[in-house]
Scaffold this motif. Structure first.
Motif, PDB file in Angstrom:
ATOM      1  N   VAL A  97       3.474  10.758   8.954  1.00 11.24           N
ATOM      2  CA  VAL A  97       4.098  11.958   8.417  1.00 11.24           C
ATOM      3  C   VAL A  97       4.987  11.552   7.245  1.00 11.24           C
ATOM      4  CG1 VAL A  97       5.747  13.800   8.973  1.00 11.24           C
ATOM      5  CG2 VAL A  97       4.017  13.122  10.637  1.00 11.24           C
ATOM      6  N   VAL A  98       4.886  12.292   6.171  1.00  8.44           N
ATOM      7  CA  VAL A  98       5.698  11.963   5.004  1.00  8.44           C
ATOM      8  C   VAL A  98       6.556  13.156   4.584  1.00  8.44           C
ATOM      9  CG1 VAL A  98       4.118  10.229   4.041  1.00  8.44           C
ATOM     10  CG2 VAL A  98       3.838  12.641   3.420  1.00  8.44           C
ATOM     11  N   VAL A  99       7.607  12.841   3.868  1.00  5.78           N
ATOM     12  CA  VAL A  99       8.404  13.846   3.191  1.00  5.78           C
ATOM     13  C   VAL A  99       8.224  13.596   1.705  1.00  5.78           C
ATOM     14  CG1 VAL A  99      10.727  14.739   2.793  1.00  5.78           C
ATOM     15  CG2 VAL A  99      10.086  13.928   5.051  1.00  5.78           C
ATOM     16  N   GLY A 100       7.998  14.635   0.972  1.00  5.80           N
ATOM     17  CA  GLY A 100       7.788  14.436  -0.455  1.00  5.80           C
ATOM     18  C   GLY A 100       8.147  15.667  -1.247  1.00  5.80           C
ATOM     19  N   THR A 101       8.068  15.516  -2.555  1.00  5.46           N
ATOM     20  CA  THR A 101       8.271  16.660  -3.437  1.00  5.46           C
ATOM     21  C   THR A 101       7.003  16.901  -4.227  1.00  5.46           C
ATOM     22  OG1 THR A 101       9.135  15.238  -5.195  1.00  5.46           O
ATOM     23  CG2 THR A 101      10.750  16.266  -3.750  1.00  5.46           C
ATOM     24  N   LEU A 102       6.688  18.147  -4.365  1.00  5.60           N
ATOM     25  CA  LEU A 102       5.543  18.538  -5.179  1.00  5.60           C
ATOM     26  C   LEU A 102       6.082  19.401  -6.324  1.00  5.60           C
ATOM     27  CD1 LEU A 102       2.595  18.960  -5.882  1.00  5.60           C
ATOM     28  CD2 LEU A 102       2.444  20.640  -4.050  1.00  5.60           C
ATOM     29  N   THR A 103       5.895  18.930  -7.529  1.00 11.06           N
ATOM     30  CA  THR A 103       6.350  19.647  -8.723  1.00 11.06           C
ATOM     31  C   THR A 103       5.132  20.162  -9.464  1.00 11.06           C
ATOM     32  OG1 THR A 103       8.227  18.147  -8.926  1.00 11.06           O
ATOM     33  CG2 THR A 103       7.662  19.437 -10.879  1.00 11.06           C
ATOM     34  N   TYR A 104       5.133  21.422  -9.803  1.00 11.18           N
ATOM     35  CA  TYR A 104       3.996  21.934 -10.563  1.00 11.18           C
ATOM     36  C   TYR A 104       4.444  23.005 -11.552  1.00 11.18           C
ATOM     37  CZ  TYR A 104       4.065  25.268  -6.649  1.00 11.18           C
ATOM     38  OH  TYR A 104       4.455  26.175  -5.702  1.00 11.18           O
ATOM     39  N   MET A 148       8.622  21.942  -4.607  1.00  9.66           N
ATOM     40  CA  MET A 148       8.639  22.159  -3.170  1.00  9.66           C
ATOM     41  C   MET A 148       8.962  20.835  -2.483  1.00  9.66           C
ATOM     42  SD  MET A 148       5.375  24.635  -2.311  1.00  9.66           S
ATOM     43  CE  MET A 148       4.304  23.252  -2.171  1.00  9.66           C
ATOM     44  N   VAL A 149       9.837  20.900  -1.495  1.00 11.10           N
ATOM     45  CA  VAL A 149      10.062  19.739  -0.636  1.00 11.10           C
ATOM     46  C   VAL A 149       9.232  19.976   0.610  1.00 11.10           C
ATOM     47  CG1 VAL A 149      11.765  18.332   0.574  1.00 11.10           C
ATOM     48  CG2 VAL A 149      12.409  19.513  -1.546  1.00 11.10           C
ATOM     49  N   ILE A 150       8.321  19.075   0.878  1.00  7.87           N
ATOM     50  CA  ILE A 150       7.377  19.314   1.964  1.00  7.87           C
ATOM     51  C   ILE A 150       7.344  18.156   2.945  1.00  7.87           C
ATOM     52  CG2 ILE A 150       5.849  20.951   0.807  1.00  7.87           C
ATOM     53  CD1 ILE A 150       4.220  18.824  -0.272  1.00  7.87           C
ATOM     54  N   ARG A 151       6.992  18.473   4.175  1.00  9.61           N
ATOM     55  CA  ARG A 151       6.853  17.441   5.195  1.00  9.61           C
ATOM     56  C   ARG A 151       5.608  17.714   6.000  1.00  9.61           C
ATOM     57  NH1 ARG A 151      11.189  17.043   9.800  1.00  9.61           N
ATOM     58  NH2 ARG A 151       9.971  18.808  10.535  1.00  9.61           N
ATOM     59  N   GLY A 152       4.842  16.662   6.250  1.00 13.20           N
ATOM     60  CA  GLY A 152       3.635  16.818   7.048  1.00 13.20           C
ATOM     61  C   GLY A 152       2.820  15.550   7.037  1.00 13.20           C
ATOM     62  N   PRO A 153       1.709  15.549   7.789  1.00 12.71           N
ATOM     63  CA  PRO A 153       0.816  14.400   7.756  1.00 12.71           C
ATOM     64  C   PRO A 153       0.361  14.161   6.321  1.00 12.71           C
ATOM     65  CG  PRO A 153       0.170  15.944   9.480  1.00 12.71           C
ATOM     66  CD  PRO A 153       1.217  16.632   8.656  1.00 12.71           C
ATOM     67  N   VAL A 154       0.344  12.912   5.931  1.00  9.25           N
ATOM     68  CA  VAL A 154       0.092  12.575   4.530  1.00  9.25           C
ATOM     69  C   VAL A 154      -1.190  13.218   3.995  1.00  9.25           C
ATOM     70  CG1 VAL A 154      -0.985  10.347   5.074  1.00  9.25           C
ATOM     71  CG2 VAL A 154       0.087  10.692   2.852  1.00  9.25           C
ATOM     72  N   GLY A 155      -2.210  13.281   4.828  1.00 11.32           N
ATOM     73  CA  GLY A 155      -3.478  13.870   4.401  1.00 11.32           C
ATOM     74  C   GLY A 155      -3.337  15.344   4.035  1.00 11.32           C
ATOM     75  N   HIS A 156      -2.559  16.072   4.840  1.00  5.92           N
ATOM     76  CA  HIS A 156      -2.376  17.499   4.589  1.00  5.92           C
ATOM     77  C   HIS A 156      -1.506  17.743   3.367  1.00  5.92           C
ATOM     78  CE1 HIS A 156      -4.488  19.006   8.038  1.00  5.92           C
ATOM     79  NE2 HIS A 156      -3.851  18.156   8.821  1.00  5.92           N
ATOM     80  N   VAL A 157      -0.481  16.912   3.215  1.00  6.31           N
ATOM     81  CA  VAL A 157       0.398  17.036   2.059  1.00  6.31           C
ATOM     82  C   VAL A 157      -0.409  16.791   0.784  1.00  6.31           C
ATOM     83  CG1 VAL A 157       2.362  15.940   0.874  1.00  6.31           C
ATOM     84  CG2 VAL A 157       2.515  16.482   3.317  1.00  6.31           C
ATOM     85  N   GLN A 158      -1.268  15.788   0.841  1.00  7.49           N
ATOM     86  CA  GLN A 158      -2.118  15.485  -0.308  1.00  7.49           C
ATOM     87  C   GLN A 158      -3.096  16.624  -0.578  1.00  7.49           C
ATOM     88  OE1 GLN A 158      -1.928  12.701  -2.417  1.00  7.49           O
ATOM     89  NE2 GLN A 158      -3.255  14.065  -3.584  1.00  7.49           N
ATOM     90  N   LYS A 159      -3.637  17.193   0.501  1.00  7.78           N
ATOM     91  CA  LYS A 159      -4.624  18.261   0.347  1.00  7.78           C
ATOM     92  C   LYS A 159      -4.000  19.500  -0.301  1.00  7.78           C
ATOM     93  CE  LYS A 159      -8.523  20.174   2.875  1.00  7.78           C
ATOM     94  NZ  LYS A 159      -8.354  21.638   2.840  1.00  7.78           N
ATOM     95  N   LEU A 160      -2.802  19.844   0.168  1.00 10.87           N
ATOM     96  CA  LEU A 160      -2.090  20.980  -0.438  1.00 10.87           C
ATOM     97  C   LEU A 160      -1.849  20.715  -1.928  1.00 10.87           C
ATOM     98  CD1 LEU A 160      -0.525  23.669  -0.238  1.00 10.87           C
ATOM     99  CD2 LEU A 160       1.472  22.371   0.492  1.00 10.87           C
ATOM    100  N   THR A 161      -1.431  19.489  -2.227  1.00 12.13           N
ATOM    101  CA  THR A 161      -1.215  19.106  -3.631  1.00 12.13           C
ATOM    102  C   THR A 161      -2.490  19.258  -4.454  1.00 12.13           C
ATOM    103  OG1 THR A 161       0.444  17.492  -2.944  1.00 12.13           O
ATOM    104  CG2 THR A 161      -0.452  17.241  -5.157  1.00 12.13           C
ATOM    105  N   ASP A 162      -3.573  18.720  -3.931  1.00 13.98           N
ATOM    106  CA  ASP A 162      -4.852  18.766  -4.654  1.00 13.98           C
ATOM    107  C   ASP A 162      -5.295  20.205  -4.892  1.00 13.98           C
ATOM    108  OD1 ASP A 162      -4.925  16.030  -4.653  1.00 13.98           O
ATOM    109  OD2 ASP A 162      -6.309  15.867  -2.962  1.00 13.98           O
ATOM    110  N   GLU A 163      -5.118  21.041  -3.878  1.00  8.14           N
ATOM    111  CA  GLU A 163      -5.577  22.429  -4.002  1.00  8.14           C
ATOM    112  C   GLU A 163      -4.746  23.209  -5.009  1.00  8.14           C
ATOM    113  OE1 GLU A 163      -7.454  22.646   0.506  1.00  8.14           O
ATOM    114  OE2 GLU A 163      -5.862  24.049  -0.040  1.00  8.14           O
ATOM    115  N   ILE A 164      -3.439  22.971  -5.022  1.00  9.18           N
ATOM    116  CA  ILE A 164      -2.578  23.643  -6.001  1.00  9.18           C
ATOM    117  C   ILE A 164      -2.931  23.171  -7.406  1.00  9.18           C
ATOM    118  CG2 ILE A 164      -0.193  23.747  -6.907  1.00  9.18           C
ATOM    119  CD1 ILE A 164       0.756  24.053  -4.012  1.00  9.18           C
ATOM    120  N   ARG A 165      -3.098  21.865  -7.560  1.00  7.17           N
ATOM    121  CA  ARG A 165      -3.401  21.276  -8.860  1.00  7.17           C
ATOM    122  C   ARG A 165      -4.733  21.784  -9.415  1.00  7.17           C
ATOM    123  NH1 ARG A 165      -3.491  15.207  -8.174  1.00  7.17           N
ATOM    124  NH2 ARG A 165      -1.275  14.992  -8.493  1.00  7.17           N
ATOM    125  N   ALA A 166      -5.668  22.061  -8.521  1.00 11.38           N
ATOM    126  CA  ALA A 166      -7.009  22.461  -8.951  1.00 11.38           C
ATOM    127  C   ALA A 166      -7.088  23.927  -9.389  1.00 11.38           C
ATOM    128  CB  ALA A 166      -8.015  22.190  -7.840  1.00 11.38           C
TER     129      ALA A 166
END
Ligand code: NI
Ligand code: NI
Length: 139
Positions: A54-61, A104-122
């Motif tokens: 599980v990671v905590v991260g920031t997603l800026t877009y 956004m400050v987000i927390r979750g399993p790294v795979g899901h956090v990455q997936k949300l990032t990828d989907e927003i970016r796309a």
């Protein structure tokens, strides 16, 4: 080069001009090598985030708020991920007439956090999206 596949890439003229200026400054001989390096970096970064836990991260877009139904799509995505990824906080800044920046400050399993990032970016109308994973959470 041994085995290469040629692909065509479309650019908006203004973006291409900026890209050419940047790669010239960085000393690239041609666009192909610069684009390959960008792709390699992105693949390497994605690999890092494929770890478990599980990671905590920031997603800026940054996005164009007038772009057709982008606002709805952004919110829809965030609601869709609500079971796996927790949005701990988010900030919206109106940059100018057109563009918005959100963090956004987000927390979750790294795979899901990455997936949300990828989907927003796309999404069309999203110009920029960057995930920074700051630390592994306790749980
Ligand atoms: Ni919806
Ligand atoms: Ni705004």
């Amino acid at each position: 080069m041994e085995n290469v596949v040629r692909v065509g890439v479309s650019f908006e003229p203004e973006l291409l001009k900026k890209f050419d200026r940047l790669i010239k400054k960085r000393g690239y001989q041609n666009r192909s090598e610069a684009i390959r390096d960008l792709v390699r970096k992105d693949i390497a970064d994605a690999g890092i985030r494929q770890g478990k836990g599980v990671v905590v991260g920031t997603l800026t877009y940054v996005y164009d708020h007038d772009h057709s139904d982008l606002l709805h799509k952004l919110l829809h995505l965030q609601h869709h991920h609500v079971d796996q990824t927790t949005i701990l906080a988010s900030t919206h800044i109106h940059m100018d007439e057109k563009y918005c920046l959100e963090v956004m400050v987000i927390r979750g399993p790294v795979g899901h956090v990455q997936k949300l990032t990828d989907e927003i970016r796309a999404l069309k109308g999203v110009l920029f999206g960057e995930l920074v994973v700051t630390k592994l959470a306790e749980d």
